[in-house]
Design a protein around this motif. Structure first.
Motif, PDB file in Angstrom:
ATOM      1  N   VAL A  83       0.299   4.525  -6.053  1.00 17.17           N
ATOM      2  CA  VAL A  83      -1.013   4.048  -6.513  1.00 17.17           C
ATOM      3  C   VAL A  83      -1.075   3.991  -8.040  1.00 17.17           C
ATOM      4  N   PHE A  84      -0.379   4.906  -8.707  1.00 15.29           N
ATOM      5  CA  PHE A  84      -0.317   4.811 -10.168  1.00 15.29           C
ATOM      6  C   PHE A  84       0.439   3.552 -10.587  1.00 15.29           C
ATOM      7  N   GLU A  85       1.533   3.275  -9.911  1.00 11.02           N
ATOM      8  CA  GLU A  85       2.329   2.096 -10.237  1.00 11.02           C
ATOM      9  C   GLU A  85       1.538   0.810  -9.969  1.00 11.02           C
ATOM     10  N   ALA A  86       0.722   0.817  -8.924  1.00 10.48           N
ATOM     11  CA  ALA A  86      -0.060  -0.371  -8.571  1.00 10.48           C
ATOM     12  C   ALA A  86      -1.040  -0.768  -9.658  1.00 10.48           C
ATOM     13  N   LEU A  87      -1.426   0.182 -10.509  1.00  7.82           N
ATOM     14  CA  LEU A  87      -2.397  -0.116 -11.561  1.00  7.82           C
ATOM     15  C   LEU A  87      -1.833  -1.001 -12.664  1.00  7.82           C
ATOM     16  N   HIS A  88      -0.540  -1.264 -12.631  1.00  6.99           N
ATOM     17  CA  HIS A  88       0.008  -2.242 -13.572  1.00  6.99           C
ATOM     18  C   HIS A  88      -0.437  -3.657 -13.207  1.00  6.99           C
TER      19      HIS A  88
ATOM     20  N   PHE B 261      -7.942  -1.109  -9.355  1.00  7.18           N
ATOM     21  CA  PHE B 261      -8.197   0.057  -8.523  1.00  7.18           C
ATOM     22  C   PHE B 261      -7.172   0.096  -7.401  1.00  7.18           C
ATOM     23  N   ALA B 262      -6.678   1.293  -7.084  1.00  8.52           N
ATOM     24  CA  ALA B 262      -5.705   1.440  -6.006  1.00  8.52           C
ATOM     25  C   ALA B 262      -6.054   2.664  -5.179  1.00  8.52           C
ATOM     26  N   GLY B 263      -6.051   2.482  -3.866  1.00  7.99           N
ATOM     27  CA  GLY B 263      -6.280   3.586  -2.944  1.00  7.99           C
ATOM     28  C   GLY B 263      -5.210   3.584  -1.877  1.00  7.99           C
ATOM     29  N   ALA B 264      -5.495   4.219  -0.752  1.00 11.15           N
ATOM     30  CA  ALA B 264      -4.525   4.310   0.333  1.00 11.15           C
ATOM     31  C   ALA B 264      -5.265   4.235   1.663  1.00 11.15           C
ATOM     32  N   ASN B 265      -4.512   3.941   2.715  1.00 11.97           N
ATOM     33  CA  ASN B 265      -5.060   4.036   4.060  1.00 11.97           C
ATOM     34  C   ASN B 265      -5.215   5.527   4.398  1.00 11.97           C
TER      35      ASN B 265
ATOM     36  N   LEU C 272      -8.550   7.697  -5.027  1.00  7.53           N
ATOM     37  CA  LEU C 272      -8.772   6.453  -5.766  1.00  7.53           C
ATOM     38  C   LEU C 272      -8.176   6.542  -7.159  1.00  7.53           C
ATOM     39  N   SER C 273      -7.344   5.579  -7.491  1.00  7.94           N
ATOM     40  CA  SER C 273      -6.705   5.516  -8.806  1.00  7.94           C
ATOM     41  C   SER C 273      -7.272   4.336  -9.591  1.00  7.94           C
ATOM     42  N   PHE C 274      -7.472   4.529 -10.888  1.00 11.01           N
ATOM     43  CA  PHE C 274      -8.055   3.471 -11.706  1.00 11.01           C
ATOM     44  C   PHE C 274      -7.789   3.750 -13.184  1.00 11.01           C
TER      45      PHE C 274
END
Length: 318
Positions: A129-134, A138-142, A172-174
């Motif tokens: 999720v941290f990597e997805a913020l590139h 906002f990134a979360g998970a199922n 939640l990552s942002f």
């Protein structure tokens, strides 16, 4: 200190917290435990947990006071609509999230991850999720295990009624420096905040996390009124649309149709429960409808009038 940070939120349940904290202690990210515990013995226990890893830090009432002093001055009055000290005996999660958000901004973290104390992730999912913020805002998970939902939401699922789901604030990552709003201290504070933030922004789910199991209907009689207020707030914010003027939320005329629509929705669900002979669900929905009927447009307008004023005041200072 790293440019990334994990904030874990807990309140008076160290036995629930420990599996979550233990799951992330080996990460390369800074870890901050936001302790909203009211009981002193739990505060001591949680502070002790943070001594187990060099990258783990305890944030309690003193940290809150230090942050507020840095923004407003130690003796100045701060907006109680968006800030309240940790450890309050009543519901305090929205205030705790606001503290963590403002703390992250003050530390200049570029990416953060908010985790509730009953959600257990893997280090792999945290990194994803941290990597997805590139590429995303906002990134979360199922979420497996207990579905993050209200009592009425669980009834709706049990009755096989479809309902949309946003990313959960429980994982939640942002990018804190890219956010513009603060959390309300009411039920659905995470979805409400996301609705306000998501204008022209992208979100994604990566991997899965496990939310510890519990009875979703435990104490439902005492929770329904609290949850219904937050459900109506979310309905109003999501109905507003992502690009519209938030000042509309401070007007009584905006909220009456939202309340009326919520009552109609609960009435339809109650009829469905009756036709399915689900007496317990029918009783829950009848109580929720009674609560919704008692809500006033004036209270929602006043909530947002104060919130918007406080938000603009904070923005002028920071």
């Amino acid at each position: 200190m790293s440019e990334t940070a994990i904030f874990i939120f807990t309140k008076d349940r160290p036995q629930i917290l420990w599996p979550t904290l233990d799951a992330v202690l080996t990460t390369n990210h800074s870890i901050f435990l936001v302790d909203d515990s009211n009981k002193v013995e739990h505060q001591y226990t949680n502070a002790g947990f943070c001594e187990l890893a060099a990258n783990s830090h305890y944030l309690g009432q003193q940290a809150f006071e230090n942050l507020i002093a840095s923004i407003y001055g130690r003796w100045s009055r701060y907006p109680t609509d968006i800030f309240r000290n940790l450890g309050h005996p009543e519901w305090n999660l929205g205030y705790a999230r606001n503290f963590a958000l403002q703390y992250a901004k003050s530390c200049d973290f570029s990416r953060v991850l908010f985790i509730d104390d009953d959600i257990i992730p893997s280090v792999k999912t945290v990194d994803e999720v941290f990597e997805a913020l590139h590429d995303y805002d906002f990134a979360g998970a199922n979420i497996t295990g207990l579905t993050d939902d209200s009592i009425v939401g669980h009834v709706t699922s049990a009755l096989n009624m479809p309902q949309g789901r946003m990313l959960s604030g429980g994982f939640l990552s942002f990018k804190p420096k890219k956010t513009n709003f603060m959390f309300l201290n009411c039920y659905n504070e995470d979805w409400i905040w996301l609705c306000l933030e998501l204008c022209n922004k992208k979100c994604v789910r990566k991997g899965e996390v496990h939310q510890q199991l519990a009875d979703p209907f435990d104490g439902c009689e005492s929770k329904i009124a609290f949850q219904e207020f937050g459900e109506v707030v979310f309905d109003g914010v999501s109905t507003l649309g992502l690009a519209n003027n938030c000042d509309l939320l401070a007007t009584e005329s905006y909220w009456q149709p939202i309340i009326t629509e919520r009552i109609g929705y609960l009435n339809d669900l109650e009829m469905l429960a009756a036709s399915a002979h689900e007496l317990r669900y029918q009783s829950i929905l009848h109580e929720a409808k009674s609560v919704a009927t008692s809500l006033s447009a004036k209270s929602f307008a006043a909530l947002f009038e104060n919130y918007i004023t406080s938000l603009r005041s904070l923005c002028s200072l920071t």
